[in-house]
Scaffold this active site. Sequence first.
Site, mmCIF file in Angstrom:
data_model
loop_
_atom_site.group_PDB
_atom_site.id
_atom_site.type_symbol
_atom_site.label_atom_id
_atom_site.label_comp_id
_atom_site.label_asym_id
_atom_site.label_seq_id
_atom_site.Cartn_x
_atom_site.Cartn_y
_atom_site.Cartn_z
ATOM 1 N N GLU A 73 0.816 -1.218 0.165
ATOM 2 C CA GLU A 73 -0.101 -0.090 -0.032
ATOM 3 C C GLU A 73 0.924 1.126 0.009
ATOM 4 O O GLU A 73 0.658 2.198 -0.816
ATOM 5 C CB GLU A 73 -1.019 0.018 1.098
ATOM 6 C CG GLU A 73 -1.958 -1.189 1.082
ATOM 7 C CD GLU A 73 -2.847 -1.141 -0.114
ATOM 8 O OE1 GLU A 73 -2.925 -0.230 -0.809
ATOM 9 O OE2 GLU A 73 -3.210 -2.236 -0.480
ATOM 10 N N GLY A 137 7.213 -5.325 4.430
ATOM 11 C CA GLY A 137 6.632 -5.746 5.459
ATOM 12 C C GLY A 137 5.478 -6.756 5.328
ATOM 13 O O GLY A 137 4.965 -6.877 4.457
ATOM 14 N N TYR A 187 6.070 -6.655 17.305
ATOM 15 C CA TYR A 187 5.813 -5.889 16.088
ATOM 16 C C TYR A 187 6.819 -4.556 16.315
ATOM 17 O O TYR A 187 7.771 -4.318 15.502
ATOM 18 C CB TYR A 187 4.503 -5.498 15.761
ATOM 19 C CG TYR A 187 4.498 -4.671 14.716
ATOM 20 C CD1 TYR A 187 4.188 -5.316 13.386
ATOM 21 C CD2 TYR A 187 4.266 -3.219 14.836
ATOM 22 C CE1 TYR A 187 3.967 -4.095 12.295
ATOM 23 C CE2 TYR A 187 3.934 -2.497 13.650
ATOM 24 C CZ TYR A 187 3.893 -2.760 12.415
ATOM 25 O OH TYR A 187 3.751 -2.018 11.402
ATOM 26 N N LYS A 191 10.624 -3.775 14.483
ATOM 27 C CA LYS A 191 10.729 -2.400 14.049
ATOM 28 C C LYS A 191 12.049 -1.604 14.579
ATOM 29 O O LYS A 191 12.558 -1.059 13.834
ATOM 30 C CB LYS A 191 9.725 -1.651 14.096
ATOM 31 C CG LYS A 191 8.252 -2.143 13.538
ATOM 32 C CD LYS A 191 8.574 -2.251 11.687
ATOM 33 C CE LYS A 191 7.160 -2.787 11.046
ATOM 34 N NZ LYS A 191 7.749 -3.112 9.722
ATOM 35 N N ARG A 222 -7.708 -7.560 5.465
ATOM 36 C CA ARG A 222 -7.159 -7.748 6.978
ATOM 37 C C ARG A 222 -8.190 -7.278 7.709
ATOM 38 O O ARG A 222 -8.536 -6.161 8.167
ATOM 39 C CB ARG A 222 -6.031 -6.839 7.122
ATOM 40 C CG ARG A 222 -4.897 -7.391 6.268
ATOM 41 C CD ARG A 222 -3.664 -6.477 6.850
ATOM 42 N NE ARG A 222 -2.313 -6.909 6.141
ATOM 43 C CZ ARG A 222 -1.212 -6.197 5.720
ATOM 44 N NH1 ARG A 222 -1.076 -4.928 6.679
ATOM 45 N NH2 ARG A 222 -0.357 -6.479 4.930
#
Length: 298
Positions: A73, A137, A187, A191, A222
């Site tokens: 995206e 990702g 997560y 990162k 999702r």
Amino acid sequence: MQILWFKCNEIIPGVLIALIAIILALSGFLVSREIQPLNDTDYLCNMASNSETKLEEFKQEDHTAFVLGYTGEVGKELLKELKRTRPFKKIVLIGRRIIDLDPDFGPEFEQKKVDFDNITDYKEVFDGIDTGFCCLGTTRGKSGSEGFVKVDHDYILNSAEVAKEKGCKHFTLVSSQGADKNANLLYTRIKGQVEEELKVMHFDRLSVFRPGVLMCDREESRPGEAFFRTVLKPFSYFFPTAITTPTDVVAKAMVRVAVSKTENTTELFENKAIHALAGNVKCKVKKKSTNTDADQDL
Ligand SMILES: NC(=O)c1ccc[n+]([C@@H]2O[C@H](COP(=O)([O-])OP(=O)(O)OC[C@H]3O[C@@H](n4cnc5c(N)ncnc54)[C@H](OP(=O)(O)O)[C@@H]3O)[C@@H](O)[C@H]2O)c1
């Protein structure tokens, strides 16, 4: 029936009060984030200002770029922005699959299919490219914990290493709000770790973007994220820079940073800063000629 009515009479006001309390708490949190002052305002506003001039100067220098994660995206919006602004004489799109690319993109956009598990076998795709954008990702939901670490950590760092070896000077990473190498949450921890490991690779310039919740019409289903985005949508209208970032805003900010010069070797852009770079935050820019401050919409 009477008992049911009695119960409803008790439950409905309770639920309403709880709902109002949640909305008020969320609004309070968002207001506090929204009015938080920006750090490095001059730096950001100067980078966002005169973007057309900077773009023209940058074009004269014949830079080249690669994009990792161009089918995602943020990646798709980045491609649109690169097509609109055309700062690079060549853009290599590196992914695990080839997609149908609109002919409008032109011959400077070149797709290369690679196997990220063996990225060192594909060194030549990075040959001599000075600027790299990484929007790679996945999620735990989609790939499991191991798969998430593989993509969001290993693939990114292995690609960055090869890119650096092949001449990449400026590496740009889309990380995430809350990234922290010591976080408990996998997560945000991954990162944060990736950011730290990129820093010690010593690119001439490393730009890290930490957007909030990405607002977009996601192609991939999702459901959890979609629900969260739907809940946040009305709030993001009133508090646009608090915790959400539309993907086109991230893309615009990334290109503006790429074409701007700086003495800094590492730059970190939090959510609000990304909005400022894209021109969504009113900036005070010093006017050189009069030496006075003036508000300017960028
Ligand atoms: N979702 C959010 O709200 C949010 C918020 C802040 C930051 N971020 C971060 O921002 C970055 C970009 O997000 P996004 O929503 O644009 O991502 P996305 O739409 O999920 O796209 C991810 C990209 O990575 C590629 N990719 C995923 N798994 C892969 C694999 N196993 N092998 C090779 N390529 C793979 C995808 O390629 P394919 O198209 O081939 O799958 C795609 O190009 C991510 O790092 C994400 O964690 C997301």
